[in-house]
Structures are given as C-alpha cells and as structure tokens.
Design a protein around this motif. Structure first.
Motif, PDB file in Angstrom:
ATOM      1  N   TRP A 429       1.437  -0.876   0.276  1.00  0.00           N
ATOM      2  CA  TRP A 429       0.014   0.246  -0.516  1.00  0.00           C
ATOM      3  C   TRP A 429       0.885   1.214   0.067  1.00  0.00           C
ATOM      4  CZ3 TRP A 429      -0.729   3.543   3.938  1.00  0.00           C
ATOM      5  CH2 TRP A 429      -1.390   4.542   3.560  1.00  0.00           C
ATOM      6  N   PRO A 430       1.419   1.375   0.747  1.00  0.00           N
ATOM      7  CA  PRO A 430       2.577   3.023   1.138  1.00  0.00           C
ATOM      8  C   PRO A 430       3.323   2.860  -0.263  1.00  0.00           C
ATOM      9  CG  PRO A 430       2.902   0.984   2.829  1.00  0.00           C
ATOM     10  CD  PRO A 430       1.905   0.597   1.736  1.00  0.00           C
ATOM     11  N   LEU A 431       4.440   1.942  -0.497  1.00  0.00           N
ATOM     12  CA  LEU A 431       4.655   2.245  -1.965  1.00  0.00           C
ATOM     13  C   LEU A 431       4.231   1.929  -2.939  1.00  0.00           C
ATOM     14  CD1 LEU A 431       8.010   0.246  -0.086  1.00  0.00           C
ATOM     15  CD2 LEU A 431       7.860   2.696  -0.023  1.00  0.00           C
ATOM     16  N   THR A 432       3.353   0.680  -3.452  1.00  0.00           N
ATOM     17  CA  THR A 432       2.897   0.549  -4.493  1.00  0.00           C
ATOM     18  C   THR A 432       2.004   1.691  -5.488  1.00  0.00           C
ATOM     19  OG1 THR A 432       3.948  -1.851  -4.737  1.00  0.00           O
ATOM     20  CG2 THR A 432       2.049  -1.068  -6.369  1.00  0.00           C
ATOM     21  N   TYR A 434       0.005   4.478  -1.842  1.00  0.00           N
ATOM     22  CA  TYR A 434      -0.503   5.161  -1.626  1.00  0.00           C
ATOM     23  C   TYR A 434       0.882   6.688  -2.308  1.00  0.00           C
ATOM     24  CZ  TYR A 434       0.217   9.289   1.454  1.00  0.00           C
ATOM     25  OH  TYR A 434      -0.254  10.730   2.246  1.00  0.00           O
ATOM     26  N   PHE A 435       1.958   6.883  -1.676  1.00  0.00           N
ATOM     27  CA  PHE A 435       2.926   7.246  -2.157  1.00  0.00           C
ATOM     28  C   PHE A 435       2.815   8.118  -3.868  1.00  0.00           C
ATOM     29  CE2 PHE A 435       5.502   6.646   1.092  1.00  0.00           C
ATOM     30  CZ  PHE A 435       5.525   7.592   1.769  1.00  0.00           C
ATOM     31  N   PRO A 436       2.601   6.803  -4.893  1.00  0.00           N
ATOM     32  CA  PRO A 436       2.765   7.106  -6.956  1.00  0.00           C
ATOM     33  C   PRO A 436       1.377   8.089  -6.835  1.00  0.00           C
ATOM     34  CG  PRO A 436       2.955   5.028  -6.370  1.00  0.00           C
ATOM     35  CD  PRO A 436       3.190   5.728  -4.754  1.00  0.00           C
ATOM     36  N   ILE A 437       0.565   7.719  -5.720  1.00  0.00           N
ATOM     37  CA  ILE A 437      -0.734   8.619  -6.089  1.00  0.00           C
ATOM     38  C   ILE A 437      -0.660  10.117  -5.910  1.00  0.00           C
ATOM     39  CG2 ILE A 437      -3.200   8.895  -5.132  1.00  0.00           C
ATOM     40  CD1 ILE A 437      -4.048   5.578  -5.565  1.00  0.00           C
ATOM     41  N   GLU A 438      -0.195  10.294  -4.417  1.00  0.00           N
ATOM     42  CA  GLU A 438       0.231  11.776  -4.252  1.00  0.00           C
ATOM     43  C   GLU A 438       0.375  12.381  -4.655  1.00  0.00           C
ATOM     44  OE1 GLU A 438      -2.043  12.854  -1.130  1.00  0.00           O
ATOM     45  OE2 GLU A 438      -2.886  10.486  -1.615  1.00  0.00           O
ATOM     46  N   MET A 439       1.977  11.433  -5.567  1.00  0.00           N
ATOM     47  CA  MET A 439       2.722  12.220  -6.006  1.00  0.00           C
ATOM     48  C   MET A 439       1.971  13.017  -7.304  1.00  0.00           C
ATOM     49  SD  MET A 439       6.518  10.641  -5.349  1.00  0.00           S
ATOM     50  CE  MET A 439       6.426   9.370  -5.759  1.00  0.00           C
ATOM     51  N   TYR A 440       1.564  12.191  -7.519  1.00  0.00           N
ATOM     52  CA  TYR A 440       0.627  12.113  -8.887  1.00  0.00           C
ATOM     53  C   TYR A 440      -0.339  13.081  -9.053  1.00  0.00           C
ATOM     54  CZ  TYR A 440      -2.278  11.091 -13.498  1.00  0.00           C
ATOM     55  OH  TYR A 440      -3.073  11.450 -15.471  1.00  0.00           O
ATOM     56  N   LYS A 452     -11.997  12.744 -10.573  1.00  0.00           N
ATOM     57  CA  LYS A 452     -10.641  11.440 -10.417  1.00  0.00           C
ATOM     58  C   LYS A 452      -9.877  11.781  -9.084  1.00  0.00           C
ATOM     59  CE  LYS A 452      -6.561  11.231 -13.541  1.00  0.00           C
ATOM     60  NZ  LYS A 452      -6.256  11.706 -14.626  1.00  0.00           N
ATOM     61  N   TRP A 453      -9.504  12.648  -8.946  1.00  0.00           N
ATOM     62  CA  TRP A 453      -8.995  13.125  -6.751  1.00  0.00           C
ATOM     63  C   TRP A 453      -9.987  11.744  -6.492  1.00  0.00           C
ATOM     64  CZ3 TRP A 453     -11.030  13.687  -1.774  1.00  0.00           C
ATOM     65  CH2 TRP A 453      -9.924  13.558  -1.434  1.00  0.00           C
ATOM     66  N   LEU A 454     -11.362  11.855  -6.041  1.00  0.00           N
ATOM     67  CA  LEU A 454     -12.127  11.032  -5.476  1.00  0.00           C
ATOM     68  C   LEU A 454     -11.588   9.091  -5.672  1.00  0.00           C
ATOM     69  CD1 LEU A 454     -15.382  12.672  -4.836  1.00  0.00           C
ATOM     70  CD2 LEU A 454     -13.947  12.077  -3.367  1.00  0.00           C
ATOM     71  N   CYS A 455     -11.714   9.144  -6.994  1.00  0.00           N
ATOM     72  CA  CYS A 455     -11.126   7.502  -7.583  1.00  0.00           C
ATOM     73  C   CYS A 455     -10.087   7.387  -6.976  1.00  0.00           C
ATOM     74  CB  CYS A 455     -11.092   7.781  -8.792  1.00  0.00           C
ATOM     75  SG  CYS A 455     -12.813   7.574 -10.016  1.00  0.00           S
ATOM     76  N   LEU A 456      -9.356   8.485  -7.683  1.00  0.00           N
ATOM     77  CA  LEU A 456      -7.934   8.118  -6.823  1.00  0.00           C
ATOM     78  C   LEU A 456      -8.356   7.637  -5.662  1.00  0.00           C
ATOM     79  CD1 LEU A 456      -5.679  10.057  -8.515  1.00  0.00           C
ATOM     80  CD2 LEU A 456      -5.949   7.959  -8.943  1.00  0.00           C
ATOM     81  N   GLN A 457      -8.451   8.666  -4.591  1.00  0.00           N
ATOM     82  CA  GLN A 457      -8.715   8.056  -3.044  1.00  0.00           C
ATOM     83  C   GLN A 457      -8.594   6.419  -2.458  1.00  0.00           C
ATOM     84  OE1 GLN A 457      -6.630   9.833  -1.053  1.00  0.00           O
ATOM     85  NE2 GLN A 457      -6.246  11.039  -2.415  1.00  0.00           N
ATOM     86  N   LEU A 459      -9.637   3.873  -4.297  1.00  0.00           N
ATOM     87  CA  LEU A 459      -8.029   3.035  -5.285  1.00  0.00           C
ATOM     88  C   LEU A 459      -7.596   2.622  -3.962  1.00  0.00           C
ATOM     89  CD1 LEU A 459      -6.919   0.914  -7.012  1.00  0.00           C
ATOM     90  CD2 LEU A 459      -5.222   3.067  -8.109  1.00  0.00           C
ATOM     91  N   SER A 460      -7.248   3.907  -3.071  1.00  0.00           N
ATOM     92  CA  SER A 460      -5.780   3.995  -2.436  1.00  0.00           C
ATOM     93  C   SER A 460      -6.295   3.260  -0.694  1.00  0.00           C
ATOM     94  CB  SER A 460      -5.213   5.746  -1.999  1.00  0.00           C
ATOM     95  OG  SER A 460      -4.238   5.849  -1.128  1.00  0.00           O
ATOM     96  N   LEU A 461      -8.147   3.862  -0.731  1.00  0.00           N
ATOM     97  CA  LEU A 461      -8.170   3.489   0.749  1.00  0.00           C
ATOM     98  C   LEU A 461      -7.744   1.911   0.637  1.00  0.00           C
ATOM     99  CD1 LEU A 461      -9.696   3.454   3.495  1.00  0.00           C
ATOM    100  CD2 LEU A 461     -11.650   4.172   1.827  1.00  0.00           C
ATOM    101  N   ALA A 462      -9.007   1.543  -0.432  1.00  0.00           N
ATOM    102  CA  ALA A 462      -9.264  -0.433  -0.563  1.00  0.00           C
ATOM    103  C   ALA A 462      -7.895  -0.634  -0.743  1.00  0.00           C
ATOM    104  CB  ALA A 462      -9.536  -0.116  -2.453  1.00  0.00           C
ATOM    105  N   CYS A 463      -6.728  -0.523  -0.918  1.00  0.00           N
ATOM    106  CA  CYS A 463      -5.813  -0.831  -0.904  1.00  0.00           C
ATOM    107  C   CYS A 463      -5.061  -1.282   0.018  1.00  0.00           C
ATOM    108  CB  CYS A 463      -4.622  -0.562  -2.239  1.00  0.00           C
ATOM    109  SG  CYS A 463      -4.945  -0.611  -3.692  1.00  0.00           S
ATOM    110  N   LEU A 464      -5.425   0.215   1.270  1.00  0.00           N
ATOM    111  CA  LEU A 464      -5.059  -0.114   2.209  1.00  0.00           C
ATOM    112  C   LEU A 464      -6.258  -1.094   2.902  1.00  0.00           C
ATOM    113  CD1 LEU A 464      -3.648   1.006   4.708  1.00  0.00           C
ATOM    114  CD2 LEU A 464      -5.579   3.167   5.636  1.00  0.00           C
ATOM    115  N   VAL A 465      -7.099  -1.514   2.916  1.00  0.00           N
ATOM    116  CA  VAL A 465      -8.307  -2.500   3.725  1.00  0.00           C
ATOM    117  C   VAL A 465      -7.539  -4.323   3.320  1.00  0.00           C
ATOM    118  CG1 VAL A 465     -10.103  -3.768   3.619  1.00  0.00           C
ATOM    119  CG2 VAL A 465     -10.346  -1.278   3.600  1.00  0.00           C
ATOM    120  N   ILE A 466      -6.878  -3.787   1.781  1.00  0.00           N
ATOM    121  CA  ILE A 466      -6.459  -5.349   1.032  1.00  0.00           C
ATOM    122  C   ILE A 466      -4.998  -5.336   2.214  1.00  0.00           C
ATOM    123  CG2 ILE A 466      -5.026  -6.446  -0.377  1.00  0.00           C
ATOM    124  CD1 ILE A 466      -7.438  -5.032  -1.778  1.00  0.00           C
ATOM    125  N   SER A 467      -4.394  -4.761   2.555  1.00  0.00           N
ATOM    126  CA  SER A 467      -2.468  -4.236   2.980  1.00  0.00           C
ATOM    127  C   SER A 467      -2.809  -5.072   4.126  1.00  0.00           C
ATOM    128  CB  SER A 467      -2.237  -3.299   3.139  1.00  0.00           C
ATOM    129  OG  SER A 467      -1.236  -2.810   1.693  1.00  0.00           O
TER     130      SER A 467
END
Length: 492
Positions: A429-432, A434-440, A452-457, A459-467
C-alpha cells in the motif's frame, strides 16, 4: 534489482548517498548534446525492451515460490482473479509513478533519479521521512525474508539428497540454524565490499538464477499434472475440516493476499529503471509501454506457476514450491533449482541492503564528522588487487551487526509464507499505491474533491484495507506457527 549501468547514469541510491557532490556538478554542466543529456550526464540509451527486461528481472524472484500455496488458499476462482487484479493495480500505479520522473514539465522538467527524490520533489516535509522509514523498514524485512528463503533452500538440498539416499519415507529432519548462520557469515564478508551493487555481472547472475528456479518450479508442476492425468483443487480453495477451521480459512486467505502482493513489489526501483531510458520519445511514454509489457509477461508467468502448482498438489500445495517436497524427483533438478535460489539471494541481499547501508553511514558521517572510528579508512594491501582494500571500522561493525540482527530474527521466526505475506502487506500500500497516487495528484495539479481525485482516493483506501487484512493474516500465521515452533531447536 537491476538497471542499466552507464557512467554516472548508473548510480544507485547507495552510490548517490555516497557521492552527493556528483549532483552538484551536474547543475553546472552544459545543456543536452550528442554525448550528454539535459542534466549533463552521459546519454541514456535504454529502450522499451531494456526497461521491460530490467523490470521482469527485478520482479520475478523468490515471491513466485509461494504463489501455488496462495492460489490453494483462494481457489480456482479467486486465486487467478486476485493475481489479475494485483497486476492491474500495479500497472496503473506504476504508470502514475512514471509520470513523476520529471518535476513540472513531463518532457523538460527536472529529473528525479530515485523514488525518494520523486517523493521529496512532489510531497516534501514529513512524507519524505515517512517514505524513508517505510522503505528502509521494508529493506530490513526483505533481508530477513531472503535469509529465511536461502536457508530453507539449503536445507531442502540436504533433505533431497537424504531422501534420494534413504527413500522418500525417511524422516530426514534437518535443523535450519547452521544454514542461516552460514548465510549470515557469507553476507558479513560480502557487506564489506564497497559499491557491491555496482558489480555489473550481478544483474546477469540474478536474472539467470531467478529464471532458472522459477522455470524449474513451473516445469515440475506441469510434469506432475501430466503424470497424474488430473487437475487437483477446488473453486473455493482449501477445504474446511479437521485441519482447517472457518477462522483459519479467513486468516490464510488474507495471508495469501500478502504473498501475492510481495510477488508484485518493484515500485521502489521503477524510477531508477526509468532513469536509464533515452528520450525522445519522452521517458514517461517509454516507461508506460515497458510497464505494460513487463506486467503482462510477469502476470502470465505467475498465473502459470501458481495454477500449475495448485493443479499438481491441490489443498496440499506447499508454502514454498521447491522446498515443500511435493517434488522428490528428479532430485538433481530440485537441487539445481534450490542452489539457484541460494546464489540469487546471496547477491540480492547485498543489492537490496546497499541503500540502507549508505543512509546510515552518511548520517553517521554528518553527525560525527570528527570521529576517526566513523570516517578513517585503513588501507590494507591485498595480493592480486591493483589497489589496496580500504577498511572502515564503522562500516565493519555496523554492517556486521545488521547482518547478525537479520540472522537472529530469521532464526527466531523462520516462517517463509508468514514473513513473505507480512512484507508484501507492509510494502504494497505505501510504496506501490499511496505515494505514487499522492505524487501524481500533486504533479498533475488534480483539484481536491474532483471526480478523478475521489477515484484515486477510493483506490488507495481499498488497497489500504487489503494491506491491513494481509498483514493481520500474516501475523495470525506467525502466532499459530509459534505455538508449535521452538526457537533454535525445531528441525524440518
């Protein structure tokens, strides 16, 4: 971890920490010419195909060995589906990260040479420190994981020869601790080689070894399916019964997510690979194509390894395809595969640890510039070498203590699947994501609360839950294993 080595262009994070003056000089060099790029460095020569090769070489490693077990926990439906979803997320976030190689203008903006440079340029402040902490903890964890993986492969070679000599039903119990200590001693010696990660032949050796054992594992799985004449496994994965309760099934499924995530972890080196690519066309266009090719090839290979391993063993799929002894024969081929794992991991351990070594040593030199223990180098003549070996006492003590620490922790927790799952969960989540999304978001100036901002967030939240789920499953696995494992005593 491999990337093209062309003059200063080849500098890894370790070299960059050690030679910061090189980057100050870059600022005063002439603009792009036939021999130099716009940052004053030698012309980059990388293409879509070289970048794809570097990514594939970096990605396909020891993580592939646990994919049959992960597929067995999830079943024929969820197993391949989860691998495919991880590949989609990895490709998408890698494309976002590639867009952050240059700050500002995607064609002529300032280059970022490493993942940390990109985070510093786009996010800055506390997030740089957070990224550094996550990255270096991840490297520490990888060192532990590699020690465990290498030692159980060495044990597997000994057991394989024992089975061949005494029969498949022989107990052949072997303690892994002596092999972990042997691996640690080798790493202590290698850790004293300056710029170990700059040895060009390491890339070739790593590539050959990783493809050797991965291909042997795949080949043995296919051969076993063909020989048995049937495909094992079920749609929902490992069966609930006396050995596995409903709760166990949930934890094991979560852990399988971490194992799959670990197999796709390469975002930390994506920027460095992109820094070898020539332009025009722009680096981001080349890198997006290279990422698509490499993720497609890798996913196909992972699907084959995971699915054929599961088809061969069903619910009994071993945690490590080449050391779980689903395969006994041909014993010499299993030995070759495990020897390839050991050789690969001996070098990979050092390459992965170089940035951490360099960070600590640079910090110590800055903090205590007057200390001879930290800064003084003792020249020792070595027969056969043109230049004397430069011994630094701080490097000798600190790197040795680091290897000792990873070895001791590995001996206390020698659980391959659990550790791989935990590493995948903590790094994914953090390296693959969170940081790529925030930098983008910063790079592209995406307005807050836009679609677009909401969709990216999301995605990030879903991956955080998985992690988090994967980490919980892996910790539960460690707790379960510790109930039956006695540190320094239990034999395989």
């Amino acid at each position: 971890m491999t990337y093209e080595k062309m003059g200063q262009d080849a500098m890894t994070p370790a070299a960059k920490h050690q030679h910061p003056q090189a980057f100050d000089l870059d600022m005063h060099r002439p603009p792009a010419s036939k021999c130099f790029d716009d940052d004053g460095r030698l012309k980059r020569t990388g293409t879509v195909w070289t970048a794809s090769a570097h990514i594939i070489t970096a990605v396909i490693g020891s993580g592939v060995l646990s994919l049959a077990w992960a597929t067995a926990q999830l079943g024929w439906v969820a197993g391949p589906a989860v691998m495919f979803l991880f590949s989609l997320v990895t490709y998408y976030t890698s494309a976002l990260l590639a867009a952050c190689y240059r700050s500002g203008d995607p064609v002529s903006g300032k280059r970022n040479y490493t993942y940390m440079d990109a985070v510093h340029a786009n996010l800055g402040g506390f997030k740089v420190k957070l990224c550094g902490l996550v990255q270096y903890l991840n490297l520490f964890g990888v060192a532990i994981g590699y020690t465990i993986a290498a030692s159980i492969s060495m044990v597997a070679i000994s057991r394989s020869n024992c089975f061949h000599k005494n029969g498949d039903d022989s107990p052949c119990h072997i303690n892994s601790n002596p092999y972990m200590i042997a691996f640690g001693v080798i790493e202590i010696v290698l850790s004293q080689i300056p710029d170990f990660d700059q040895l060009w032949w390491l890339s070739i050796v790593a590539a050959v070894m990783s493809f050797t054992y991965s291909t042997i594992g795949l080949g043995l799985g296919i051969a076993k399916v063909v020989a048995s004449g049937r495909v094992r496994g079920s749609l929902t994965g490992i069966s609930i019964g006396a050995a596995v309760s409903q709760t166990d099934k949930i934890w094991l499924s979560f852990q399988a997510l971490g194992d799959i995530a670990f197999a796709y972890s390469y975002s930390m080196i994506l920027i460095e690979i992109q820094d070898t690519v020539k332009s025009p066309p722009s680096e981001v266009k080349t890198m997006k194509k290279a990422t698509l090719i490499s993720v497609a090839v890798t996913t196909l290979f992972y699907m084959l390894c995971g699915c054929f391993g599961y088809a061969a063993f069903g619910d009994l799929s071993p945690g490590n395809l080449l050391t779980g002894f689903g395969f006994y024969n041909p014993f010499w081929l299993v030995d070759i595969a495990n020897a390839a794992i050991v050789v690969h991991l001996v070098g990979a351990y050092q390459v992965y640890c170089q940035p951490l070594y360099a960070f600590i040593e640079k910090y110590a030199r800055g903090k205590f510039p007057e200390s001879e223990f930290i800064t003084k180098e003792i020249e020792i003549p070595v027969p056969g070498l043109a230049h004397p070996y430069r011994l630094n006492l701080f490097r000798l003590v600190w790197r040795s203590l680091f290897v000792v620490a990873t070895t001791v922790i590995s001996m206390l927790l020698p659980f391959f699947n659990d550790v791989v799952g935990l590493l995948g969960a903590l790094g994914f989540w953090p390296l693959t994501v969170y940081f790529p999304i925030e930098m983008y978001i910063v790079q592209m100036k995406i307005p807050k609360w836009s679609t677009k901002w909401l969709c990216l967030q999301v995605l990030s939240l879903a991956c955080l839950v998985i992690s988090v789920a994967a980490a919980a499953g892996s910790v539960a696995g460690v707790v379960t294993d510790l109930k039956t494992y006695k540190p320094f005593k239990t034999s395989y």
